[in-house]
Design a protein around this motif. Structure first.
Motif, PDB file in Angstrom:
ATOM      1  N   THR A   1       0.199 -16.419   0.549  1.00  0.00           N
ATOM      2  CA  THR A   1      -0.362 -15.411   1.552  1.00  0.00           C
ATOM      3  C   THR A   1       0.030 -14.142   1.597  1.00  0.00           C
ATOM      4  N   VAL A   2       1.470 -14.181   1.614  1.00  0.00           N
ATOM      5  CA  VAL A   2       2.270 -12.676   1.337  1.00  0.00           C
ATOM      6  C   VAL A   2       1.919 -12.098   0.114  1.00  0.00           C
ATOM      7  N   CYS A   3       2.219 -13.023  -1.237  1.00  0.00           N
ATOM      8  CA  CYS A   3       1.649 -12.320  -2.476  1.00  0.00           C
ATOM      9  C   CYS A   3       0.376 -11.861  -2.586  1.00  0.00           C
ATOM     10  N   LEU A   4      -0.697 -12.456  -1.936  1.00  0.00           N
ATOM     11  CA  LEU A   4      -2.018 -12.176  -1.781  1.00  0.00           C
ATOM     12  C   LEU A   4      -2.130 -10.787  -1.098  1.00  0.00           C
ATOM     13  N   GLY A   5      -1.598 -10.439   0.012  1.00  0.00           N
ATOM     14  CA  GLY A   5      -1.472  -9.431   0.710  1.00  0.00           C
ATOM     15  C   GLY A   5      -1.208  -8.276  -0.183  1.00  0.00           C
ATOM     16  N   ALA A   6       0.156  -8.506  -0.918  1.00  0.00           N
ATOM     17  CA  ALA A   6       0.902  -7.389  -1.631  1.00  0.00           C
ATOM     18  C   ALA A   6      -0.196  -7.064  -2.979  1.00  0.00           C
ATOM     19  N   SER A   7      -0.761  -8.050  -3.496  1.00  0.00           N
ATOM     20  CA  SER A   7      -1.708  -7.764  -4.571  1.00  0.00           C
ATOM     21  C   SER A   7      -3.141  -6.933  -4.218  1.00  0.00           C
ATOM     22  N   LEU A   8      -3.513  -7.330  -2.936  1.00  0.00           N
ATOM     23  CA  LEU A   8      -4.892  -6.591  -2.499  1.00  0.00           C
ATOM     24  C   LEU A   8      -4.464  -5.385  -2.114  1.00  0.00           C
ATOM     25  N   ALA A   9      -3.244  -4.923  -1.908  1.00  0.00           N
ATOM     26  CA  ALA A   9      -3.123  -3.792  -1.180  1.00  0.00           C
ATOM     27  C   ALA A   9      -3.619  -2.625  -1.685  1.00  0.00           C
ATOM     28  N   SER A  10      -3.418  -2.111  -2.947  1.00  0.00           N
ATOM     29  CA  SER A  10      -3.886  -0.945  -3.444  1.00  0.00           C
ATOM     30  C   SER A  10      -5.205  -0.816  -4.142  1.00  0.00           C
ATOM     31  N   ILE A  11      -5.902  -1.896  -4.097  1.00  0.00           N
ATOM     32  CA  ILE A  11      -7.238  -1.933  -4.768  1.00  0.00           C
ATOM     33  C   ILE A  11      -8.458  -0.988  -4.078  1.00  0.00           C
ATOM     34  N   PHE A  12      -8.429  -0.931  -2.923  1.00  0.00           N
ATOM     35  CA  PHE A  12      -9.540  -0.209  -2.021  1.00  0.00           C
ATOM     36  C   PHE A  12      -9.201   1.110  -2.341  1.00  0.00           C
ATOM     37  N   PRO A  13      -8.382   1.701  -2.120  1.00  0.00           N
ATOM     38  CA  PRO A  13      -8.085   3.232  -2.136  1.00  0.00           C
ATOM     39  C   PRO A  13      -8.202   3.781  -3.644  1.00  0.00           C
ATOM     40  N   THR A  14      -7.707   2.896  -4.576  1.00  0.00           N
ATOM     41  CA  THR A  14      -7.943   3.206  -6.133  1.00  0.00           C
ATOM     42  C   THR A  14      -9.832   3.179  -6.162  1.00  0.00           C
ATOM     43  N   ALA A  15     -10.280   2.261  -5.701  1.00  0.00           N
ATOM     44  CA  ALA A  15     -11.664   1.991  -6.214  1.00  0.00           C
ATOM     45  C   ALA A  15     -12.466   3.249  -5.429  1.00  0.00           C
ATOM     46  N   ILE A  16     -12.172   3.544  -4.219  1.00  0.00           N
ATOM     47  CA  ILE A  16     -13.003   4.336  -3.417  1.00  0.00           C
ATOM     48  C   ILE A  16     -13.080   5.758  -3.778  1.00  0.00           C
ATOM     49  N   SER A  17     -11.784   6.120  -4.543  1.00  0.00           N
ATOM     50  CA  SER A  17     -11.603   7.308  -4.923  1.00  0.00           C
ATOM     51  C   SER A  17     -11.775   7.340  -6.520  1.00  0.00           C
ATOM     52  N   LEU A  18     -12.329   6.364  -6.891  1.00  0.00           N
ATOM     53  CA  LEU A  18     -12.875   6.302  -8.361  1.00  0.00           C
ATOM     54  C   LEU A  18     -13.841   7.300  -8.967  1.00  0.00           C
ATOM     55  N   PRO A  19     -15.071   7.390  -8.098  1.00  0.00           N
ATOM     56  CA  PRO A  19     -16.037   8.560  -8.351  1.00  0.00           C
ATOM     57  C   PRO A  19     -15.449   9.729  -8.807  1.00  0.00           C
TER      58      PRO A  19
ATOM     59  N   ARG B   1       0.802  -1.212   0.015  1.00  0.00           N
ATOM     60  CA  ARG B   1       0.031   0.162  -0.065  1.00  0.00           C
ATOM     61  C   ARG B   1       0.774   1.259  -0.089  1.00  0.00           C
ATOM     62  N   VAL B   2       1.850   1.086   0.778  1.00  0.00           N
ATOM     63  CA  VAL B   2       3.122   2.289   0.897  1.00  0.00           C
ATOM     64  C   VAL B   2       3.413   2.506  -0.712  1.00  0.00           C
ATOM     65  N   LEU B   3       3.973   1.365  -1.245  1.00  0.00           N
ATOM     66  CA  LEU B   3       4.627   1.406  -2.607  1.00  0.00           C
ATOM     67  C   LEU B   3       3.394   1.824  -3.684  1.00  0.00           C
ATOM     68  N   GLY B   4       1.970   1.777  -3.101  1.00  0.00           N
ATOM     69  CA  GLY B   4       1.075   2.160  -4.352  1.00  0.00           C
ATOM     70  C   GLY B   4       0.919   3.609  -4.040  1.00  0.00           C
ATOM     71  N   VAL B   5       1.552   4.359  -3.383  1.00  0.00           N
ATOM     72  CA  VAL B   5       1.259   5.968  -3.332  1.00  0.00           C
ATOM     73  C   VAL B   5       2.238   6.321  -4.813  1.00  0.00           C
ATOM     74  N   PRO B   6       3.587   6.064  -4.880  1.00  0.00           N
ATOM     75  CA  PRO B   6       4.314   6.467  -6.178  1.00  0.00           C
ATOM     76  C   PRO B   6       3.706   5.756  -7.360  1.00  0.00           C
ATOM     77  N   LEU B   7       3.497   4.602  -7.379  1.00  0.00           N
ATOM     78  CA  LEU B   7       2.780   3.835  -8.470  1.00  0.00           C
ATOM     79  C   LEU B   7       1.410   4.603  -8.732  1.00  0.00           C
ATOM     80  N   ALA B   8       0.615   5.258  -7.910  1.00  0.00           N
ATOM     81  CA  ALA B   8      -0.508   5.765  -8.331  1.00  0.00           C
ATOM     82  C   ALA B   8      -0.236   7.015  -9.371  1.00  0.00           C
ATOM     83  N   LEU B   9       1.145   7.557  -9.250  1.00  0.00           N
ATOM     84  CA  LEU B   9       1.251   8.802  -9.995  1.00  0.00           C
ATOM     85  C   LEU B   9       1.824   8.196 -11.497  1.00  0.00           C
TER      86      LEU B   9
END
Length: 474
Positions: free
Chosen positions: A366-384, A322-330
């Protein structure tokens, strides 16, 4: 007091000037960061406070799964019955999420204080109750408090950063991951030392209560002004206190701006589809985090401490990415991020399912699943917001309601399926719900793309907005 510092907040003209700056080297990036701190100081301070509070939310959410076995003993019930705890907490979360309209009417930080203290107090009461039915209302109120916090902070951070919210939303939700990782880690330490439930939950409740302190001093943002705090730039031309409070801005709430029927229908459709998306996603995320310790203990004979560390590894990888998702979002569009993430989730679950009796495969998956799930929620909830649609407390509230219903029902569904079918059914169930999320996101993508192409409404959103946007001319 900090709320008196609104003269440092930029208006929309400064936002546009900032976008024109070119970032070509590390030195340019440092200069950009310094200017950003100077111009957005109050924005950043408030955002940091939101992130700290979300750590508390993560502590509360992440602690239930690793303590299910102890709670079952504490209330003299079987572990299979513990799915009801997720349900009652989820019901409370739904009710708390419905307070979204209040954030459009009153000072939001007052409600946040209520939510944070509510969580802290209920965390203390959880280990005290030795009755199954006595614990139900405690977890229900814990859910209400979490729902208030979740809805409020997700709404207000959009008001603060507007169409630039995606990286900040990633940062906010990475803080949730920190808390969700710390909770099981703290519990594992207490389990290793042989201590009971009460000190575990006290260790979670005290920092959660402390996290509420900044909100007594910070000004609440609003959707009424072009700047969330109603501030203007201190350019030396005016020191008028009233101007710094926003009287010089257009005070028409963003949620009251006129739109045509087609745009309004699109808003409703997007809110509904994103809410369904979050229903499936959050249910899968919380369901896996809540049941993985029990799954590992029963199916692979892990010790309670090792199973708790496995849960911690899940939330730990979740937090890091999720932390890495911050620069990835740019750098990546929301569509690319979500598609890559969901495909990663499917591969992770395939590893667990195909090597179902392997502890190593379970750890890797489990570790890979946690990594893959990480940035989905903040991306989706800011979608509108990134779609160019209006954002209000009511709309965000319904998104959180969808997420809360998923948190409430999907872990319970997993528990019932484990009783009726097999204790090995959990990974396959999570996989099904993640396939649903992918289908829903594709539906949102093409619905908006079709609307922008064939309607007369001006196109206000592009799915691609990489880092180069910062240096593009207006």
């Amino acid at each position: 007091m900090l709320q008196e510092s609104t003269d440092i907040i930029p208006d929309d003209e400064l936002l546009n000037e900032t976008k024109k700056k070119s970032i070509k080297s590390f030195g340019d990036l440092v200069d950009f960061a310094k200017e950003g701190w100077r111009d957005y100081k109050l924005h950043i301070i408030v955002t940091i406070s939101y992130c700290i509070s979300f750590i508390g939310l993560g502590l509360a959410v992440g602690s239930l799964g690793p303590t299910l076995g102890q709670l079952a003993e504490n209330v003299n019930r079987s572990v299979d019955d513990m799915g009801a705890f997720f349900t009652c907490r989820g019901l409370g979360y739904v009710l708390g999420s419905l307070t979204g309209s209040l954030f459009d009417k009153v000072k939001g930080h007052i409600l946040i204080i209520v939510g944070v203290f509510g969580m802290a107090v209920m965390l203390i009461f959880v280990p005290i109750s030795h009755s199954f039915w006595g614990l139900i209302p405690i977890l229900f109120i814990l859910g209400i408090s979490g729902g208030i916090l979740d809805t409020g902070l997700n709404t207000m951070i959009v008001w603060i950063w507007k169409d630039k919210v995606n990286p900040w939303m990633q940062l906010l939700h990475s803080s949730f991951g920190i808390g969700a990782w710390l909770g099981p880690t703290i519990i594992a330490k207490f389990l290793s030392s042989g201590r009971g439930l009460f000190p575990q939950y006290i260790a979670l409740a005290i920092p959660t209560a402390i996290f509420a302190i900044p909100f007594f001093f910070l000004k609440s943002p609003s959707s009424k002004f072009s700047d969330a705090f109603g501030g203007i730039v201190n350019d030396g031309s005016s020191n008028d206190t009233e101007s710094s409070l926003g009287e010089s801005h257009d005070d028409t709430p963003a949620t009251d701006l006129p739109i045509n029927k087609s745009e309004r229908r699109l808003e409703i459709e997007v809110i509904v589809m994103v809410a369904l998306f979050l229903f499936a996603y959050v249910g899968a995320e919380v369901g896996y985090g809540g049941w993985i310790a029990t799954y590992a203990s029963i199916n692979l004979n892990m010790s309670p401490a090792d199973a708790s560390y496995l849960t911690s590894a899940y939330w730990g990888s979740f937090t890091v990415f999720r932390v890495l998702g911050v620069p990835l979002a740019l750098l990546l569009s929301p569509t690319k991020m979500i598609v890559i993430d969901i495909v990663g989730c499917m591969i992770s679950l395939a590893i667990i399912i195909f090597f179902i009796h392997s502890s190593l495969a379970l750890w890797i998956g489990t570790v890979c699943l946690g990594a893959s799930l990480a940035s989905i929620f903040p991306t989706a909830i800011s979608l509108p917001q990134t779609l160019g649609l209006r954002t209000s407390g009511v709309g965000t509230g319904w998104l959180v309601v969808g997420a809360s219903l998923g948190e409430m029902s999907i872990p319970l569904t997993i528990g019932e399926l484990q009783k009726a079918v097999s204790m090995y059914i959990m990974p396959a169930t999570i996989l099904v719900f993640l396939v649903v999320t992918l289908i829903l996101y594709i539906a949102v993508y093409f619905r908006v793309k079709w609307f922008r192409r064939y309607s007369q409404v001006p196109k206000s959103y592009e799915f691609e907005y990489p880092l180069e946007e910062l240096s593009s001319p207006q």
